[in-house]
Design an enzyme around this catalytic site. Structure first.
Site, PDB file in Angstrom:
ATOM      1  N   CYS A   2      -6.774 -14.941   3.030  1.00 11.57           N
ATOM      2  CA  CYS A   2      -7.513 -16.122   2.593  1.00 11.57           C
ATOM      3  C   CYS A   2      -9.018 -15.883   2.615  1.00 11.57           C
ATOM      4  O   CYS A   2      -9.508 -15.052   3.371  1.00 11.57           O
ATOM      5  CB  CYS A   2      -7.199 -17.293   3.508  1.00 11.57           C
ATOM      6  N   ARG A  27      -9.339  -9.648  -1.623  1.00 17.28           N
ATOM      7  CA  ARG A  27      -8.610  -9.737  -0.362  1.00 17.28           C
ATOM      8  C   ARG A  27      -7.142 -10.123  -0.571  1.00 17.28           C
ATOM      9  O   ARG A  27      -6.347 -10.021   0.358  1.00 17.28           O
ATOM     10  CB  ARG A  27      -9.285 -10.758   0.552  1.00 17.28           C
ATOM     11  N   TRP A  74      -3.727 -17.244   0.843  1.00 19.89           N
ATOM     12  CA  TRP A  74      -2.561 -16.359   0.867  1.00 19.89           C
ATOM     13  C   TRP A  74      -1.548 -17.081   1.748  1.00 19.89           C
ATOM     14  O   TRP A  74      -1.746 -17.236   2.946  1.00 19.89           O
ATOM     15  CB  TRP A  74      -2.943 -14.999   1.447  1.00 19.89           C
ATOM     16  N   ASN A 100      -8.969 -20.365   7.230  1.00 23.29           N
ATOM     17  CA  ASN A 100      -8.322 -19.051   7.345  1.00 23.29           C
ATOM     18  C   ASN A 100      -7.702 -18.949   8.734  1.00 23.29           C
ATOM     19  O   ASN A 100      -8.282 -19.446   9.700  1.00 23.29           O
ATOM     20  CB  ASN A 100      -9.344 -17.923   7.235  1.00 23.29           C
ATOM     21  N   GLY A 101      -6.576 -18.257   8.832  1.00 23.48           N
ATOM     22  CA  GLY A 101      -5.956 -18.053  10.143  1.00 23.48           C
ATOM     23  C   GLY A 101      -4.724 -18.937  10.291  1.00 23.48           C
ATOM     24  O   GLY A 101      -4.199 -19.473   9.312  1.00 23.48           O
ATOM     25  N   GLU A 480       3.389   7.608   2.505  1.00 24.81           N
ATOM     26  CA  GLU A 480       2.205   6.979   1.931  1.00 24.81           C
ATOM     27  C   GLU A 480       2.310   6.941   0.391  1.00 24.81           C
ATOM     28  O   GLU A 480       1.979   5.933  -0.229  1.00 24.81           O
ATOM     29  CB  GLU A 480       0.949   7.734   2.396  1.00 24.81           C
ATOM     30  N   LYS A 484       2.334   3.540  -1.835  1.00 22.08           N
ATOM     31  CA  LYS A 484       1.347   3.335  -2.901  1.00 22.08           C
ATOM     32  C   LYS A 484       2.058   2.935  -4.192  1.00 22.08           C
ATOM     33  O   LYS A 484       1.661   2.000  -4.863  1.00 22.08           O
ATOM     34  CB  LYS A 484       0.593   4.643  -3.104  1.00 22.08           C
ATOM     35  N   GLU A 487       3.501  -0.613  -3.913  1.00 19.26           N
ATOM     36  CA  GLU A 487       2.463  -1.652  -3.854  1.00 19.26           C
ATOM     37  C   GLU A 487       1.956  -2.035  -5.232  1.00 19.26           C
ATOM     38  O   GLU A 487       1.799  -3.212  -5.515  1.00 19.26           O
ATOM     39  CB  GLU A 487       1.249  -1.134  -3.044  1.00 19.26           C
ATOM     40  N   HIS A 503      22.623  12.275   4.860  1.00 19.16           N
ATOM     41  CA  HIS A 503      23.337  11.399   5.779  1.00 19.16           C
ATOM     42  C   HIS A 503      23.446   9.984   5.225  1.00 19.16           C
ATOM     43  O   HIS A 503      23.278   9.008   5.959  1.00 19.16           O
ATOM     44  CB  HIS A 503      22.644  11.405   7.148  1.00 19.16           C
ATOM     45  N   LYS A 602      -5.588  -7.684   1.259  1.00 21.52           N
ATOM     46  CA  LYS A 602      -6.359  -6.522   1.709  1.00 21.52           C
ATOM     47  C   LYS A 602      -6.360  -6.428   3.233  1.00 21.52           C
ATOM     48  O   LYS A 602      -6.217  -5.360   3.803  1.00 21.52           O
ATOM     49  CB  LYS A 602      -7.795  -6.638   1.171  1.00 21.52           C
TER      50      LYS A 602
HETATM   51  C1  G6P Z   1      -2.402  -4.468   4.299  1.00 17.25           C
HETATM   52  C2  G6P Z   1      -2.950  -3.637   3.138  1.00 17.25           C
HETATM   53  C3  G6P Z   1      -2.547  -2.171   3.333  1.00 17.25           C
HETATM   54  C4  G6P Z   1      -3.058  -1.671   4.672  1.00 17.25           C
HETATM   55  C5  G6P Z   1      -2.538  -2.548   5.834  1.00 17.25           C
HETATM   56  C6  G6P Z   1      -3.261  -2.244   7.124  1.00 17.25           C
HETATM   57  O1  G6P Z   1      -1.028  -4.571   4.207  1.00 17.25           O
HETATM   58  O2  G6P Z   1      -2.456  -4.116   1.896  1.00 17.25           O
HETATM   59  O3  G6P Z   1      -3.119  -1.384   2.290  1.00 17.25           O
HETATM   60  O4  G6P Z   1      -2.669  -0.352   4.874  1.00 17.25           O
HETATM   61  O5  G6P Z   1      -2.794  -3.930   5.558  1.00 17.25           O
HETATM   62  O6  G6P Z   1      -4.605  -2.617   6.973  1.00 17.25           O
HETATM   63  P1  G6P Z   1      -5.778  -2.122   7.890  1.00 17.25           P
HETATM   64  O7  G6P Z   1      -6.979  -2.867   7.373  1.00 17.25           O
HETATM   65  O8  G6P Z   1      -5.426  -2.510   9.287  1.00 17.25           O
HETATM   66  O9  G6P Z   1      -5.915  -0.658   7.720  1.00 17.25           O
END
Ligand code: G6P
Length: 607
Positions: A2, A27, A74, A100-101, A480, A484, A487, A503, A602
């Site tokens: 948010c 964000r 969000w 927010n929160g 990773e 990616k 996402e 397995h 984000k």
């Molecule tokens: C969110 C983002 C990811 C990120 C994760 C951890 O899910 O979309 O890209 O890796 O948070 O975020 P941080 O800011 O703690 O690295």
């Protein structure tokens, strides 16, 4: 997640609020709205979906005023629809709140207010704030906020306008960022300074348990008990106005290209007079020397960086090291004591689960260290010591340079720890150190494959399910790559250690199933080849990321992407940009919203 923005200005604020929201878009959010106070009334316009939809709606509404607040939401409590979008109004429609929160005791407060006859309209926890402000309002918005925050449990940053207190915004912070600014023609408030960057380069950062009251002439800061506080505006660290895409189609592509420089800056920041030096104090160095176990705690890509470091640290420190997903670690029975080193990794420095597991570690007496990109963020301030990565601002939701700079900081930390613990031969550590200096160039060489990958990635862009495999540290890099791709392309992807496929998951391999194999590890190349042979025998189409020297080990691979050779532990930093580019060009082929993928945020500031 948010985002909050608010302005009190001599001119109409609507355009400024929308511009502010657009700066917060990165964000991640799923609804948006604004509310202004004018002539004794609150007008609110809200919408599910994007800010563009809000702008469209605003064309047909007369929402002009000198004071207003706005929000990108969000969803956590209740669907991301118009009703639940912020600003949330009080029952008498005199107060509007953006928040927010999470208010943890929202249900309790709601019950109490309902028993007093207050009627609720939304499914949000935020509504308890607007209703409490209404009940507590006695002619002063500040005193309503002071009484209201006393009732709230959880983490919050909120801003409120009230039609009976014209011209002002009151905002409060507890465990969620909030910044205020005074500039020539007014004042502003936001949860992220990027929304305020064009108004000033000096900001008042609120601390926990502080309230800001702003009008077009001034910003005043108070404690939760109502005493006024003197706070000096501080200069922002980053150039907030240089967040343009600089000619790149997307922030993600720009940030992929920025990796060699970001990695170099991270190395330069901590390599002084021929030594790795993080500036830790003697007491902390003593704790590091005595530690006999290491935990990395993080979420998402930051967790993958920790998982990669786990193997490197075990090799050179010769003590047990484990990466644990923070949302699991915070509720686990992991033994933590003063000989345990807990390393929290986070790009944003705000991730709620990472913060919580770091706090647990601190309370258990562990040595705690944060590896963070955003200066003075929560996680940065909570760890006993901090290492800042030098990725610069990262705007695309899917992290790229955040991850590779985390890896870089971890490689340096591993070497540093092995030196102070005297746990590995100097020769071995010297070799790693030398490779560190080539890392940025090797990453540059991977990034230069962009053109090639842009031509190959469309081929897998419309798959429904794909697989990633790897062994050892390559497996963490495959994780990773898989994340990616998921996402930003919304392709279902599963990642397994290459030896584990047989397995169970191998039953899903059919003729033409696309499998991405990360095979950079010389020591395990034959083993990875076995995995590839097994899936080839079932008809898989294999895209293999390897080195020139190893390519002959994988004659059955359908496609080979050749990357620079490095030691097995640093390979993820060299390989990841290729996987990022593959994901990027697949998403571009599909026309996905690359910088703001659906449902993602984000920084995830809620549990
Ligand atoms: C969110 C983002 C990811 C990120 C994760 C951890 O899910 O979309 O890209 O890796 O948070 O975020 P941080 O800011 O703690 O690295």
């Amino acid at each position: 997640m948010c985002g909050i923005v608010g302005f009190a200005m001599e001119e109409n604020v609507t355009e400024h609020l929308i511009k502010g929201l657009e700066k917060l878009e990165y964000r991640g959010y799923d609804s948006a709205g604004i509310a202004v106070e004018k002539d004794g009334e609150i007008s609110a316009v809200k919408t599910a979906g994007r800010i563009s939809a809000l702008k469209e709606k605003l064309k047909y509404e007369n929402v002009s005023s000198h004071v207003g607040i706005a929000h990108t939401r969000w969803a956590t409590h209740g669907e991301p629809n118009e009703k639940n979008a912020h600003p949330i109004l009080s029952e008498n429609k005199k107060i509007a709140v953006v928040h927010n929160g999470i208010i943890e005791n929202a249900d309790e407060i709601k019950k109490e207010l309902i028993s007093m006859g207050v009627e609720f309209e939304t499914d949000t926890d935020t509504e308890v704030i607007s209703q409490l402000l209404m009940i507590n309002y006695d002619g002063s918005l500040l005193s309503a906020v002071i009484k209201t925050v006393k009732k709230l449990k959880g983490a919050f940053a909120f801003a409120a306008v009230c039609s009976d207190s014209p011209g002002e915004i009151a905002a409060a912070r507890y465990l969620s960022p909030l910044t205020a600014v005074k500039f020539n023609s007014g004042a502003g408030i936001a949860s992220d300074i990027s929304a305020l960057g064009e108004y000033s380069d000096e900001f008042i950062y609120l601390d926990d348990s502080e309230i800001a009251v702003i009008n077009s002439d001034e910003v005043k800061i108070y404690s939760f008990s109502g005493e006024e506080k003197e706070k000096t505006p501080q200069r922002a660290d980053a150039d907030l106005n240089s967040d343009g895409r600089d000619g790149y189609e997307h922030f993600m592509l720009k940030e992929i290209y920025e990796q060699p420089e970001a990695v170099k800056k991270t190395i330069d920041a901590y390599y002084k007079n021929g030594e790795i030096n993080f500036g830790f104090d003697e007491k902390f160095i003593e704790k590091l020397k005595n530690s006999d176990r290491v935990y990395f705690t993080a979420c998402g890509s930051a967790y993958h960086a920790g998982a990669a470091a786990e193997l490197f640290f075990e090799k050179i420190l010769k003590i047990p090291c484990r990466a644990v997903i923070a949302s699991e670690m915070r509720y686990s029975f992991t033994p933590l004591d003063k000989k345990t080193l807990v390393i929290a990794i986070s790009q944003s420095g705000e991730t709620a689960d990472t913060l919580a597991s770091l706090k647990n570690a601190k309370e258990s007496g562990c040595a705690t260290l944060s590896i963070v990109n955003v200066k003075d963020s929560y996680i940065a301030k909570t760890g006993e010591s901090v290492i800042y990565t030098r990725a610069g601002r990262e705007i695309a939701v899917a992290t790229t340079k955040g991850y590779t700079t985390q890896l870089t900081a971890l490689y340096m930390l591993g070497i540093y720890l092995a030196k102070i613990k005297n746990s590995a031969p100097d020769k071995e550590l010297g070799e790693y150190e030398n490779e560190l200096f080539s890392l940025a160039d090797m990453i540059k060489s991977t990034v230069s494959l962009s053109g090639y990958i842009s031509r190959r990635a469309p081929f897998t862009a419309f798959e429904k399910d794909v697989f990633f495999i790897g062994r050892g540290v390559d497996f963490t890099c495959a994780l990773e790559g898989s994340l990616k791709l998921k996402e930003i392309t919304y392709i279902h992807s599963e990642c397994l250690p290459a030896g584990e496929l047989k397995h169970g998951t191998i039953s899903l391999i059919e003729r033409g199933t696309k499998v991405f194999a990360v095979a950079m590890n010389k020591r395990l190349a034959d083993k990875t080849a076995n995995g590839i042979n097994e899936i080839k025998a079932r008809g898989a189409y294999v895209i293999c990321f390897t080195t020139e020297k190893l390519r002959d080990k994988f004659p059955l691979a359908d496609e080979v992407v050749i990357l620079e050779e490095t030691n097995e532990f640093f390979a993820p930093a060299v390989t990841a940009p290729a996987l990022q580019l593959w994901a990027y060009y697949s998403a571009r082929t599909k026309g996905c919203d690359i910088d703001k993928p659906k449902n993602l945020a984000k920084s995830v500031t809620v549990e």
